[in-house]
Design a protein around this motif. Sequence first.
Motif, short mmCIF file in Angstrom:
data_model
loop_
_atom_site.label_atom_id
_atom_site.label_comp_id
_atom_site.label_asym_id
_atom_site.label_seq_id
_atom_site.Cartn_x
_atom_site.Cartn_y
_atom_site.Cartn_z
N LEU A 84 60.06 67.01 31.64
CA LEU A 84 60.27 65.90 30.71
C LEU A 84 61.71 65.42 30.77
O LEU A 84 62.65 66.21 30.73
N ARG A 85 61.86 64.10 30.85
CA ARG A 85 63.20 63.52 30.89
C ARG A 85 63.69 63.16 29.50
O ARG A 85 64.87 63.25 29.20
N ALA A 86 62.79 62.71 28.63
CA ALA A 86 63.17 62.26 27.28
C ALA A 86 63.22 63.45 26.33
O ALA A 86 62.46 63.55 25.37
N VAL A 87 64.15 64.38 26.61
CA VAL A 87 64.23 65.62 25.83
C VAL A 87 64.53 65.32 24.37
O VAL A 87 63.94 65.92 23.46
N ASP A 88 65.43 64.39 24.11
CA ASP A 88 65.80 64.07 22.72
C ASP A 88 64.60 63.54 21.95
O ASP A 88 64.40 63.89 20.78
N TYR A 89 63.80 62.70 22.60
CA TYR A 89 62.63 62.15 21.92
C TYR A 89 61.67 63.26 21.52
O TYR A 89 61.21 63.33 20.37
N PHE A 90 61.34 64.14 22.46
CA PHE A 90 60.38 65.19 22.16
C PHE A 90 60.96 66.26 21.24
O PHE A 90 60.21 67.01 20.60
N SER A 91 62.28 66.32 21.13
CA SER A 91 62.91 67.28 20.23
C SER A 91 62.79 66.85 18.77
O SER A 91 63.12 67.63 17.86
N GLU A 92 62.33 65.61 18.54
CA GLU A 92 62.20 65.11 17.17
C GLU A 92 61.28 66.00 16.33
O GLU A 92 61.41 66.07 15.11
N SER A 93 60.33 66.68 16.95
CA SER A 93 59.34 67.44 16.19
C SER A 93 59.68 68.93 16.10
O SER A 93 58.83 69.73 15.70
N VAL A 94 60.90 69.29 16.43
CA VAL A 94 61.30 70.70 16.44
C VAL A 94 61.52 71.20 15.00
O VAL A 94 62.03 70.49 14.14
N LEU A 95 61.12 72.45 14.77
CA LEU A 95 61.36 73.10 13.47
C LEU A 95 61.74 74.55 13.71
O LEU A 95 61.52 75.11 14.79
N GLU A 96 62.31 75.17 12.67
CA GLU A 96 62.61 76.60 12.72
C GLU A 96 61.89 77.28 11.56
O GLU A 96 61.93 76.79 10.43
N ASP A 97 61.24 78.40 11.83
CA ASP A 97 60.67 79.23 10.78
C ASP A 97 60.99 80.69 11.08
O ASP A 97 61.84 80.97 11.93
N GLU A 98 60.32 81.62 10.38
CA GLU A 98 60.65 83.03 10.54
C GLU A 98 60.32 83.56 11.93
O GLU A 98 60.82 84.62 12.34
N LEU A 99 59.53 82.80 12.70
CA LEU A 99 59.15 83.24 14.05
C LEU A 99 60.07 82.69 15.14
O LEU A 99 59.99 83.11 16.28
N GLY A 100 60.91 81.73 14.77
CA GLY A 100 61.82 81.14 15.74
C GLY A 100 61.73 79.63 15.75
O GLY A 100 61.32 79.01 14.75
N TRP A 101 62.08 79.04 16.88
CA TRP A 101 62.07 77.58 17.03
C TRP A 101 60.80 77.13 17.74
O TRP A 101 60.39 77.71 18.74
N GLY A 102 60.18 76.09 17.19
CA GLY A 102 58.94 75.58 17.78
C GLY A 102 58.73 74.13 17.43
O GLY A 102 59.65 73.45 16.93
N PHE A 103 57.54 73.65 17.66
CA PHE A 103 57.21 72.24 17.40
C PHE A 103 56.27 72.13 16.21
O PHE A 103 55.34 72.92 16.06
N SER A 104 56.52 71.13 15.36
CA SER A 104 55.63 70.89 14.23
C SER A 104 54.33 70.24 14.68
O SER A 104 53.34 70.24 13.95
N THR A 105 54.32 69.70 15.88
CA THR A 105 53.11 69.07 16.44
C THR A 105 52.05 70.12 16.78
O THR A 105 52.37 71.22 17.23
N ASP A 106 50.80 69.76 16.56
CA ASP A 106 49.68 70.60 16.98
C ASP A 106 49.53 70.46 18.50
O ASP A 106 48.84 69.58 19.00
N LEU A 107 50.18 71.34 19.24
CA LEU A 107 50.21 71.23 20.70
C LEU A 107 48.82 71.37 21.32
O LEU A 107 48.47 70.66 22.26
N LYS A 108 48.01 72.28 20.80
CA LYS A 108 46.65 72.43 21.32
C LYS A 108 45.80 71.21 20.98
O LYS A 108 44.94 70.79 21.76
N GLY A 109 46.07 70.63 19.82
CA GLY A 109 45.33 69.45 19.41
C GLY A 109 45.60 68.25 20.30
O GLY A 109 44.75 67.36 20.43
#
Length: 275
Positions: free
Chosen positions: A165-190
């Motif tokens: 992916l080239r548009a790293v900043d765009y896709f980073s918009e959905s990043v979150l942190e919780d007790e498990l670490g850093w991930g995406f708020s998007t339903d990736l499987k969905g």
Amino acid sequence: MVNSDDKTVAIRKYFKSGNLQLSYIDFGGESENVLVMLHGYMANARTFSELAVKFKDWRVISLDQRGHGWSDHPSGKEYSRNDYINDILNLIQTELGGQPVTILGHSLGGLNAYQFATRYPELVKAVIVEDIGVEINADFSFAEKLPFRSASLKELRDSLGSVGLRAVDYFSESVLEDELGWGFSTDLKGLQISVPQSNGVWWEDWLSSNCPILLIHGKKSFFLDMKQAEQMEVRRPNTKLVVFEECGHGVHSDDLDGFYQIVNDFLTEQNDRIN
């Protein structure tokens, strides 16, 4: 919207759409003119935060579409075209009193916007479609390769680059942190269910509405080509195409001020016609 020491604070709100709880950000404003903003895949309502506050004469509502942001992920993976359309309908009916609105949609949100306008013309004054076409063949298979959680934000961002992916900043918009670490708020499987149902040839939906549409295209976009954008303007009456020569798929982030100016001029023109 809360006003404290001359600073405006957007309010996050929730509503029910079927069996899901969906979230949106209400940027406030006393105007009867309502502008609903719909983000693209792997983004969320806050994608439009810098843009939304520029519209002083509008009440701006930005939706976290299902499977994104603070909205629920459907357990049964309900991501059909009708599911997205019904979410917009429920937002307007339950939260906005069923009044006609103007809709601005980027990418996935643009598809949802013009399909909603076809199905519910009485609820749509005008539509702004940002860089999405009517012949869509998107590939989000890369999402299957993204980690569920990463130990650091840098590691997560690096994972975006590692899948090409080239548009790293765009896709980073959905990043979150919780007790498990850093991930995406998007339903990736969905995404693997939703994207194939967004793909298709949607000329009938594009041509079946009558409201004014502003089509905004970034000439360097990887998602929509110039020829198709031009055909969308030519074949549909009451459509205006504006091309941003130096922008890519995310015109509203590549050229915030230019994007706002074009959209605001369009909205002003539509209000002048009505009044």
